[in-house]
Design a protein around this motif. Structure first.
Motif, PDB file in Angstrom:
ATOM      1  N   MET A  99       0.836  -1.195   0.000  1.00 34.45           N
ATOM      2  CA  MET A  99       0.000   0.000   0.000  1.00 34.45           C
ATOM      3  C   MET A  99       0.874   1.250   0.000  1.00 34.45           C
ATOM      4  O   MET A  99       1.945   1.268   0.622  1.00 34.45           O
ATOM      5  CB  MET A  99      -0.941   0.033   1.210  1.00 34.45           C
ATOM      6  N   HIS A 100       0.399   2.273  -0.699  1.00 34.35           N
ATOM      7  CA  HIS A 100       1.125   3.537  -0.772  1.00 34.35           C
ATOM      8  C   HIS A 100       0.602   4.513   0.280  1.00 34.35           C
ATOM      9  O   HIS A 100      -0.557   4.468   0.677  1.00 34.35           O
ATOM     10  CB  HIS A 100       0.974   4.164  -2.159  1.00 34.35           C
ATOM     11  N   THR A 101       1.492   5.418   0.681  1.00 29.01           N
ATOM     12  CA  THR A 101       1.112   6.504   1.587  1.00 29.01           C
ATOM     13  C   THR A 101       1.405   7.838   0.910  1.00 29.01           C
ATOM     14  O   THR A 101       2.177   7.910  -0.050  1.00 29.01           O
ATOM     15  CB  THR A 101       1.901   6.431   2.908  1.00 29.01           C
ATOM     16  N   ALA A 102       0.785   8.886   1.415  1.00 28.97           N
ATOM     17  CA  ALA A 102       1.030  10.236   0.903  1.00 28.97           C
ATOM     18  C   ALA A 102       1.161  11.190   2.078  1.00 28.97           C
ATOM     19  O   ALA A 102       0.336  11.163   2.996  1.00 28.97           O
ATOM     20  CB  ALA A 102      -0.104  10.687  -0.016  1.00 28.97           C
ATOM     21  N   GLN A 103       2.193  12.010   2.070  1.00 31.08           N
ATOM     22  CA  GLN A 103       2.378  13.002   3.125  1.00 31.08           C
ATOM     23  C   GLN A 103       1.627  14.276   2.766  1.00 31.08           C
ATOM     24  O   GLN A 103       1.792  14.823   1.673  1.00 31.08           O
ATOM     25  CB  GLN A 103       3.859  13.312   3.298  1.00 31.08           C
ATOM     26  N   VAL A 104       0.790  14.751   3.687  1.00 32.06           N
ATOM     27  CA  VAL A 104       0.021  15.979   3.486  1.00 32.06           C
ATOM     28  C   VAL A 104       0.277  16.886   4.686  1.00 32.06           C
ATOM     29  O   VAL A 104      -0.109  16.551   5.814  1.00 32.06           O
ATOM     30  CB  VAL A 104      -1.486  15.702   3.352  1.00 32.06           C
ATOM     31  N   LEU A 105       0.936  18.020   4.462  1.00 30.15           N
ATOM     32  CA  LEU A 105       1.240  18.972   5.526  1.00 30.15           C
ATOM     33  C   LEU A 105       0.359  20.205   5.357  1.00 30.15           C
ATOM     34  O   LEU A 105       0.295  20.788   4.277  1.00 30.15           O
ATOM     35  CB  LEU A 105       2.719  19.373   5.484  1.00 30.15           C
ATOM     36  N   LEU A 106      -0.330  20.591   6.421  1.00 31.95           N
ATOM     37  CA  LEU A 106      -1.299  21.683   6.353  1.00 31.95           C
ATOM     38  C   LEU A 106      -1.012  22.750   7.404  1.00 31.95           C
ATOM     39  O   LEU A 106      -0.439  22.465   8.461  1.00 31.95           O
ATOM     40  CB  LEU A 106      -2.716  21.154   6.582  1.00 31.95           C
ATOM     41  N   THR A 107      -1.425  23.977   7.097  1.00 28.86           N
ATOM     42  CA  THR A 107      -1.475  25.060   8.076  1.00 28.86           C
ATOM     43  C   THR A 107      -2.841  25.733   7.947  1.00 28.86           C
ATOM     44  O   THR A 107      -3.599  25.463   7.007  1.00 28.86           O
ATOM     45  CB  THR A 107      -0.383  26.126   7.825  1.00 28.86           C
ATOM     46  N   HIS A 108      -3.141  26.618   8.872  1.00 31.05           N
ATOM     47  CA  HIS A 108      -4.400  27.360   8.787  1.00 31.05           C
ATOM     48  C   HIS A 108      -4.476  28.180   7.502  1.00 31.05           C
ATOM     49  O   HIS A 108      -5.564  28.417   6.972  1.00 31.05           O
ATOM     50  CB  HIS A 108      -4.561  28.287   9.997  1.00 31.05           C
ATOM     51  N   ASP A 109      -3.326  28.620   7.004  1.00 30.96           N
ATOM     52  CA  ASP A 109      -3.323  29.373   5.753  1.00 30.96           C
ATOM     53  C   ASP A 109      -3.896  28.554   4.601  1.00 30.96           C
ATOM     54  O   ASP A 109      -4.505  29.094   3.681  1.00 30.96           O
ATOM     55  CB  ASP A 109      -1.899  29.815   5.400  1.00 30.96           C
ATOM     56  N   ASP A 110      -3.687  27.238   4.646  1.00 26.14           N
ATOM     57  CA  ASP A 110      -4.193  26.376   3.586  1.00 26.14           C
ATOM     58  C   ASP A 110      -5.717  26.268   3.620  1.00 26.14           C
ATOM     59  O   ASP A 110      -6.338  25.923   2.617  1.00 26.14           O
ATOM     60  CB  ASP A 110      -3.588  24.971   3.711  1.00 26.14           C
TER      61      ASP A 110
END
Length: 369
Positions: A99-110
């Protein structure tokens, strides 16, 4: 709980720092067990987004820091170092199951931009449809205090809103929420409650030294998740196959049920925005907003605080500083100060123009929980 519950087919699972780390670094064996469970969930048709803490804690270990840094720059450096190890650990474990994974980094600006908010939603949904496990974390490396989520419990709840999840699962090192501090004795597990129950916050305690969250933030997260109809489970990630048990409807820990009317998609987005100012309302305005669903007029506002411009998010509070609502304001702080306490007919004489007769239109207003 004795009753079986329907946890639905879309889950957000948040794993806290206290679980993910031990004295020697990341809890490798535990991560392996959670990954095995998540793969089993996917095979049963449950879609999963994983929100993972642990980057700062892992970075602290790699940099041999014994105490969470106070310096924002040192924290960001620790996050950058730790994020590498954290994602490597997840990637290698999911790879065992092809299985593949994906990194998702978020801030309030997003999430502040409606366009970026919708883009984040589409991206997460696309990854899920591709049978990829999105691993979400706050972008600690670049985030500032002004745009910080504050803790990953809040982030996980906002992700639950974003993808309209059925269930938010907060894995912790405790069995759930207790009616008092378990260390004091005679504490009872709160097996189930309504997410909006005002007594829950009084039962919760502060967080630990490694993570920023605690039971208070988990209760708040449950209330945020309820905006989109998601129920919340607070349970121990140390229990064997706890996620598989939940998929069968068996809840161990605390089950907090969504019991508020669902917010429309746009109002869910509005609720994620950070206030740039504050309006203190009189009792009449509080009543109009909470019971009649009307717009906020200048006549119902007593005081204005903060620096903001037209279109910014502001918080509306009562005389006791309790937030009643928040919304997009039609006038700047200086203009608002000039027209508060006056009728809408007086706006033009005070300012020389009229943008809108309301300070905040009801379509741009969302009530607080």
């Amino acid at each position: 709980m004795n009753e079986l519950v329907d946890t639905g087919k879309i889950w957000v699972i948040k794993i806290g720092s206290s679980l993910l780390t031990n004295g020697d670094g990341l809890a490798v064996d535990l991560v392996g067990h959670w990954v095995d469970d998540i793969v089993a969930l996917r095979e049963s048709g449950i879609k999963v987004v994983l929100v993972s803490s642990g980057a700062v804690a892992e970075g602290m270990g790699r940099l041999e820091l014994t105490k969470r840094p106070d310096s924002i720059h040192l924290l960001q450096a620790a996050a950058a170092v730790g994020q590498m190890g954290l994602i490597q650990l997840y990637e290698s474990n999911f790879k065992r199951h092809q299985m593949h994974t994906a990194q998702v980094l978020l801030t309030h600006d997003d999430l502040r931009s409606r366009e970026r908010y919708l883009n984040a939603r589409v991206t997460l949904r696309t990854l899920i449809d591709l049978n990829v496990i999105p691993i979400v974390n706050e972008n600690d490396t670049v985030v500032t205090d002004e745009i910080r989520f504050g803790d990953n419990d809040t982030l996980a709840a906002l992700v639950a809103n974003l993808i309209e999840a059925n269930t938010l699962i907060l894995l912790t090192d405790r069995d759930g929420l207790f009616n008092r501090d378990p260390r004091l004795g005679d504490a009872e597990l709160v097996e189930s409650a309504m997410a909006s129950d005002p007594d829950l916050k009084a039962m919760a305690g502060p967080g630990g030294d490694i993570g920023r969250g605690g039971m208070v933030t988990k209760v708040q997260a449950a209330q945020i998740a309820a905006r989109s109809g998601a129920n919340t489970v607070i349970t121990s990630g140390l229990q064997s196959h706890v996620l598989r048990d939940l998929a069968q409807g068996n809840v161990s820990g605390t089950y907090l049920m969504a019991d508020q009317p669902l917010l429309a998609s746009r109002k869910q987005w509005l609720a994620t925005l950070l206030p740039q100012g504050k309006l203190v309302l009189d009792p009449g305005a509080v009543n109009v907003l909470t019971t009649q669903g009307k717009s906020l007029l200048p006549v119902g506002v007593r005081k204005v605080f903060g620096n903001f411009t037209r279109g910014d998010m502001v918080s509306c509070v009562d005389a006791d500083e309790q937030e009643i609502a928040r919304g997009l304001i039609n006038y700047s702080d200086v203009q608002s100060q000039a027209i508060i306490g006056k009728t809408s007919n007086d706006i033009e004489s005070e300012l020389g123009f009229v943008n809108e007769e309301e300070l905040i239109h009801r379509d741009n207003l969302v009530l607080s929980l």
